[in-house]
Design a protein around this motif. Sequence first.
Motif, PDB file in Angstrom:
ATOM      1  N   ALA A 106       0.944  -1.282   0.174  1.00  0.00           N
ATOM      2  CA  ALA A 106       0.040  -0.035   0.072  1.00  0.00           C
ATOM      3  C   ALA A 106       0.811   1.345  -0.055  1.00  0.00           C
ATOM      4  O   ALA A 106       0.399   2.161  -0.527  1.00  0.00           O
ATOM      5  CB  ALA A 106      -0.891  -0.022   1.220  1.00  0.00           C
TER       6      ALA A 106
ATOM      7  N   VAL B  18       3.927   1.777  -1.399  1.00  0.00           N
ATOM      8  CA  VAL B  18       4.361   1.867  -2.628  1.00  0.00           C
ATOM      9  C   VAL B  18       3.035   2.342  -3.679  1.00  0.00           C
ATOM     10  O   VAL B  18       3.515   3.716  -4.478  1.00  0.00           O
ATOM     11  CB  VAL B  18       4.700   0.352  -3.226  1.00  0.00           C
ATOM     12  N   LEU B  19       2.037   1.813  -3.469  1.00  0.00           N
ATOM     13  CA  LEU B  19       0.630   2.554  -4.352  1.00  0.00           C
ATOM     14  C   LEU B  19       0.565   3.798  -3.822  1.00  0.00           C
ATOM     15  O   LEU B  19       0.144   4.590  -4.856  1.00  0.00           O
ATOM     16  CB  LEU B  19      -0.481   1.827  -3.984  1.00  0.00           C
TER      17      LEU B  19
ATOM     18  N   SER C  98       2.197   6.411  -1.807  1.00  0.00           N
ATOM     19  CA  SER C  98       3.123   7.746  -1.414  1.00  0.00           C
ATOM     20  C   SER C  98       3.296   8.575  -2.712  1.00  0.00           C
ATOM     21  O   SER C  98       3.358   8.131  -3.647  1.00  0.00           O
ATOM     22  CB  SER C  98       4.465   7.082  -0.676  1.00  0.00           C
ATOM     23  N   ARG C  99       3.413   9.852  -2.338  1.00  0.00           N
ATOM     24  CA  ARG C  99       3.555  10.941  -3.314  1.00  0.00           C
ATOM     25  C   ARG C  99       5.096  10.849  -3.560  1.00  0.00           C
ATOM     26  O   ARG C  99       5.547  10.943  -4.964  1.00  0.00           O
ATOM     27  CB  ARG C  99       3.048  12.253  -2.869  1.00  0.00           C
TER      28      ARG C  99
ATOM     29  N   PRO D 125       8.514   9.097  -4.564  1.00  0.00           N
ATOM     30  CA  PRO D 125       9.214   8.024  -4.929  1.00  0.00           C
ATOM     31  C   PRO D 125      10.024   7.332  -3.860  1.00  0.00           C
ATOM     32  O   PRO D 125      10.347   6.210  -3.741  1.00  0.00           O
ATOM     33  CB  PRO D 125       9.895   8.215  -6.144  1.00  0.00           C
TER      34      PRO D 125
ATOM     35  N   SER E 258       8.081   5.582  -1.515  1.00  0.00           N
ATOM     36  CA  SER E 258       7.797   4.075  -2.318  1.00  0.00           C
ATOM     37  C   SER E 258       8.750   2.962  -2.050  1.00  0.00           C
ATOM     38  O   SER E 258       8.505   2.114  -2.178  1.00  0.00           O
ATOM     39  CB  SER E 258       7.478   4.527  -3.742  1.00  0.00           C
ATOM     40  N   ALA E 259       9.971   3.416  -2.429  1.00  0.00           N
ATOM     41  CA  ALA E 259      11.140   2.397  -2.572  1.00  0.00           C
ATOM     42  C   ALA E 259      11.307   1.806  -1.151  1.00  0.00           C
ATOM     43  O   ALA E 259      11.590   0.759  -1.223  1.00  0.00           O
ATOM     44  CB  ALA E 259      12.607   3.073  -3.060  1.00  0.00           C
TER      45      ALA E 259
ATOM     46  N   LEU F  22       4.519  16.176 -10.794  1.00  0.00           N
ATOM     47  CA  LEU F  22       3.701  15.749 -12.040  1.00  0.00           C
ATOM     48  C   LEU F  22       2.334  16.351 -11.934  1.00  0.00           C
ATOM     49  O   LEU F  22       1.519  16.010 -12.769  1.00  0.00           O
ATOM     50  CB  LEU F  22       3.409  14.123 -11.543  1.00  0.00           C
ATOM     51  N   GLY F  23       1.965  17.378 -11.065  1.00  0.00           N
ATOM     52  CA  GLY F  23       0.938  18.007 -11.342  1.00  0.00           C
ATOM     53  C   GLY F  23      -0.332  17.138 -10.632  1.00  0.00           C
ATOM     54  O   GLY F  23      -0.109  16.259  -9.928  1.00  0.00           O
ATOM     55  N   ARG F  24      -1.383  17.582 -11.060  1.00  0.00           N
ATOM     56  CA  ARG F  24      -2.587  16.801 -10.350  1.00  0.00           C
ATOM     57  C   ARG F  24      -2.569  15.513 -10.998  1.00  0.00           C
ATOM     58  O   ARG F  24      -2.303  15.216 -12.171  1.00  0.00           O
ATOM     59  CB  ARG F  24      -3.850  17.586 -10.637  1.00  0.00           C
ATOM     60  N   GLY F  25      -3.471  14.734 -10.524  1.00  0.00           N
ATOM     61  CA  GLY F  25      -3.435  13.436 -10.727  1.00  0.00           C
ATOM     62  C   GLY F  25      -4.182  12.766 -11.858  1.00  0.00           C
ATOM     63  O   GLY F  25      -4.569  14.005 -12.907  1.00  0.00           O
TER      64      GLY F  25
END
Lengths: 169, 100
Positions: free
Chosen positions: A17, A19-20, A22-23, A25, A28-29, A81-84
């Motif tokens: 979860a 990894v999925l 978190s904003r 990286p 995530s790692a 990355l801006g908005r999703g």
Amino acid sequence: MPLLFAALALIALVGAAGVLLSRNPVYSALSLLLNFVAFAVMYVMLSAQFLGVVQIIVYAGAIVVLFLFVVMLIGGNLPALGRGRRAYVRAAGVILAALFLLALLFGLARPLPNGLAAVGAPDGGSVQALGLALYVDHIVPFELASILLLTAMLGGIVLARRYQAPPKD
Amino acid sequence: MVPTHYYLILAAIIFSMGALGVLVRRNALIIFMCVEMMLNAVNLTLVALANQWGNLSGQVFVFIVMAVAAAEVAIGLAIVMAIVRHKDTINVEEINLLKW
């Protein structure tokens, strides 16, 4: 043992979860690392001790470190990355993944045929047994894997090299 | 003794979470991490079934999968680096040169 499994499953799920969701990286790692380590302990529980050690060395040691290197190399100088993604893309992804999970669980609903788990090979995943299996019974895939790794190494070098235009004259 | 089924169900859930990540995330690096997670879930399945049937071939499979995963990460991250160098982005929605 069931308690240990529950704890490990929880850790693995939390890692996945992370990894999925978190904003960043880097987080995530690190969550991925959590997931890998939980899996390594499960391998040991499943009498695959050597694979547990290899999991730590290869995944936690090499792959996560490689990810972190790349995140650190390129992370700082990229715009956010801006908005999703658009909402319907996200909803479609969630629905597809849920359907996929349902299909997998449906396939798992049947009981497994009786295996040898109760008997249990005495040294199931020891280095000796695995080495014999790897070098005697499965020697061709093993050698092919070495060629694959060599190719990957060459490809990585070629791709990561900065392109230099050949001198024209 | 934990039933093999529990491992298989856990692996299915983690695999689906990885697939979800591949579908909804836009950061190419995180998509890679999700692919690694899916490979790991399959590895868990193979190890659990190798244990169930007392057969080492499953563990040999896991070895090969690990080699493929390592190769894939090396190549994939090199590609990501090359893309960043060319386009200054790791957003997969902007990497659409081959998209018709």
